[in-house]
Design a protein around this motif. Structure first.
Motif, mmCIF file in Angstrom:
data_model
loop_
_atom_site.group_PDB
_atom_site.id
_atom_site.type_symbol
_atom_site.label_atom_id
_atom_site.label_comp_id
_atom_site.label_asym_id
_atom_site.label_seq_id
_atom_site.Cartn_x
_atom_site.Cartn_y
_atom_site.Cartn_z
ATOM 1 N N GLY A 77 -93.024 41.330 -109.850
ATOM 2 C CA GLY A 77 -92.167 40.742 -111.147
ATOM 3 C C GLY A 77 -90.908 40.216 -110.608
ATOM 4 O O GLY A 77 -89.866 40.184 -111.121
ATOM 5 N N GLY A 78 -90.719 39.517 -109.409
ATOM 6 C CA GLY A 78 -89.744 38.935 -108.977
ATOM 7 C C GLY A 78 -88.731 39.805 -108.292
ATOM 8 O O GLY A 78 -87.542 39.563 -107.849
ATOM 9 N N LYS A 79 -88.941 40.998 -108.261
ATOM 10 C CA LYS A 79 -88.336 42.202 -107.715
ATOM 11 C C LYS A 79 -88.858 42.623 -106.165
ATOM 12 O O LYS A 79 -90.325 42.489 -105.895
ATOM 13 N N VAL A 80 -88.395 42.810 -105.217
ATOM 14 C CA VAL A 80 -88.795 43.354 -103.968
ATOM 15 C C VAL A 80 -88.658 44.857 -103.533
ATOM 16 O O VAL A 80 -87.413 45.369 -103.688
ATOM 17 N N TYR A 81 -89.448 45.637 -103.242
ATOM 18 C CA TYR A 81 -89.381 47.099 -103.023
ATOM 19 C C TYR A 81 -89.896 47.196 -101.746
ATOM 20 O O TYR A 81 -90.590 46.561 -101.073
ATOM 21 N N LEU A 82 -89.131 48.100 -101.080
ATOM 22 C CA LEU A 82 -89.202 48.393 -99.648
ATOM 23 C C LEU A 82 -89.578 49.701 -99.599
ATOM 24 O O LEU A 82 -89.364 50.796 -100.347
ATOM 25 N N SER A 83 -90.393 50.377 -98.516
ATOM 26 C CA SER A 83 -90.854 51.446 -98.401
ATOM 27 C C SER A 83 -89.658 52.398 -97.861
ATOM 28 O O SER A 83 -88.825 51.937 -97.336
ATOM 29 N N LEU A 84 -89.693 53.635 -98.320
ATOM 30 C CA LEU A 84 -88.772 54.681 -98.004
ATOM 31 C C LEU A 84 -88.402 54.802 -96.581
ATOM 32 O O LEU A 84 -87.222 55.019 -96.100
ATOM 33 N N ASP A 85 -89.600 54.797 -95.882
ATOM 34 C CA ASP A 85 -89.660 55.004 -94.258
ATOM 35 C C ASP A 85 -88.766 53.758 -93.577
ATOM 36 O O ASP A 85 -87.977 54.085 -92.765
ATOM 37 N N ALA A 86 -88.801 52.576 -94.209
ATOM 38 C CA ALA A 86 -88.160 51.560 -93.587
ATOM 39 C C ALA A 86 -86.983 51.504 -93.978
ATOM 40 O O ALA A 86 -85.992 51.228 -93.001
ATOM 41 N N VAL A 87 -86.330 52.040 -95.193
ATOM 42 C CA VAL A 87 -85.092 52.333 -95.438
ATOM 43 C C VAL A 87 -84.353 53.124 -94.629
ATOM 44 O O VAL A 87 -83.393 52.937 -94.261
ATOM 45 N N ALA A 88 -84.966 54.207 -94.459
ATOM 46 C CA ALA A 88 -84.408 55.537 -93.761
ATOM 47 C C ALA A 88 -84.191 54.927 -92.215
ATOM 48 O O ALA A 88 -83.294 55.454 -91.895
ATOM 49 N N LYS A 89 -85.120 54.422 -91.736
ATOM 50 C CA LYS A 89 -84.748 53.987 -90.390
ATOM 51 C C LYS A 89 -83.818 53.195 -90.085
ATOM 52 O O LYS A 89 -82.981 53.393 -89.286
ATOM 53 N N ILE A 90 -83.465 52.216 -90.907
ATOM 54 C CA ILE A 90 -82.441 51.211 -90.747
ATOM 55 C C ILE A 90 -80.762 52.086 -90.897
ATOM 56 O O ILE A 90 -80.050 51.991 -90.110
ATOM 57 N N LYS B 136 -81.728 63.481 -90.164
ATOM 58 C CA LYS B 136 -80.623 62.281 -89.271
ATOM 59 C C LYS B 136 -80.988 62.315 -87.942
ATOM 60 O O LYS B 136 -81.158 63.449 -87.367
ATOM 61 N N VAL B 137 -81.197 61.338 -87.545
ATOM 62 C CA VAL B 137 -81.617 60.924 -86.312
ATOM 63 C C VAL B 137 -80.481 60.848 -85.220
ATOM 64 O O VAL B 137 -79.518 60.312 -85.413
ATOM 65 N N GLU B 138 -80.736 61.715 -84.287
ATOM 66 C CA GLU B 138 -79.367 61.895 -83.403
ATOM 67 C C GLU B 138 -79.444 60.872 -82.395
ATOM 68 O O GLU B 138 -80.421 60.218 -81.925
ATOM 69 N N GLU B 139 -78.202 60.159 -82.174
ATOM 70 C CA GLU B 139 -78.039 59.082 -81.390
ATOM 71 C C GLU B 139 -78.125 59.488 -79.864
ATOM 72 O O GLU B 139 -77.483 60.332 -79.364
ATOM 73 N N LYS B 140 -79.304 59.055 -79.116
ATOM 74 C CA LYS B 140 -79.110 59.174 -77.697
ATOM 75 C C LYS B 140 -78.281 58.307 -76.955
ATOM 76 O O LYS B 140 -78.210 57.110 -76.903
ATOM 77 N N LYS B 141 -77.538 59.019 -76.032
ATOM 78 C CA LYS B 141 -76.507 58.358 -75.205
ATOM 79 C C LYS B 141 -77.170 58.197 -73.832
ATOM 80 O O LYS B 141 -77.696 58.737 -73.262
ATOM 81 N N GLU B 142 -77.107 56.890 -73.350
ATOM 82 C CA GLU B 142 -77.477 56.654 -72.079
ATOM 83 C C GLU B 142 -77.040 57.402 -70.980
ATOM 84 O O GLU B 142 -75.664 57.209 -70.728
ATOM 85 N N LYS B 143 -77.471 58.084 -70.154
ATOM 86 C CA LYS B 143 -76.989 58.927 -68.840
ATOM 87 C C LYS B 143 -77.617 58.428 -67.826
ATOM 88 O O LYS B 143 -78.874 57.908 -67.600
ATOM 89 N N THR B 144 -77.022 58.631 -66.535
ATOM 90 C CA THR B 144 -77.655 58.379 -65.230
ATOM 91 C C THR B 144 -77.314 59.654 -64.409
ATOM 92 O O THR B 144 -76.249 60.321 -64.642
ATOM 93 N N GLN B 145 -78.061 60.213 -63.726
ATOM 94 C CA GLN B 145 -77.803 61.380 -62.970
ATOM 95 C C GLN B 145 -76.861 60.639 -61.564
ATOM 96 O O GLN B 145 -76.892 59.753 -60.948
ATOM 97 N N GLY B 146 -75.965 61.583 -61.527
ATOM 98 C CA GLY B 146 -74.809 61.425 -60.297
ATOM 99 C C GLY B 146 -75.586 61.784 -59.086
ATOM 100 O O GLY B 146 -76.475 62.652 -59.128
ATOM 101 N N ALA B 147 -74.804 61.697 -58.025
ATOM 102 C CA ALA B 147 -75.353 62.117 -56.552
ATOM 103 C C ALA B 147 -75.286 63.616 -56.607
ATOM 104 O O ALA B 147 -76.176 64.226 -55.845
#
Length: 90
Positions: free
Chosen positions: A26-39, A57-68
């Motif tokens: 009917g001229g309206k756009v509906y999005l899945s809850l999964d798609a909205v939650a992901k963004i 809540k998805v935890e943000e992963k910080k990029e890390k590298t192993q030191g010597a």
């Protein structure tokens, strides 16, 4: 009808929602809850037995590298160390 999906934006996040997650009626756009939650940074879990939807809540992963020595360094700290080392060499 757009068969390639819909672009969504929330703050600095952008994502393309696939056509299977888009419903037009009917001229309206509906999005899945999964798609909205992901963004917005959440994950969705549906438990049919309980008929309950859980948002987490998805935890943000910080990029890390192993030191010597074995310690973890963030990429910005590693870049700073490399910059200082190159400055000493010059």
């Amino acid at each position: 009808e757009d068969r390639e999906g819909v672009w969504m934006r929330y703050k600095d996040n952008r994502a393309k929602v696939s056509p299977k997650d888009v419903h037009k009626e009917g001229g309206k756009v509906y999005l899945s809850l999964d798609a909205v939650a992901k963004i917005v940074g959440y994950s969705v879990k549906y438990v049919p037995k309980e008929r309950t939807i859980y948002l987490k809540k998805v935890e943000e992963k910080k990029e890390k590298t192993q030191g010597a020595i074995g310690g973890g360094l963030s990429l910005s700290a590693l870049g700073y160390v490399i910059w200082k080392f190159l400055k000493l060499l010059s």
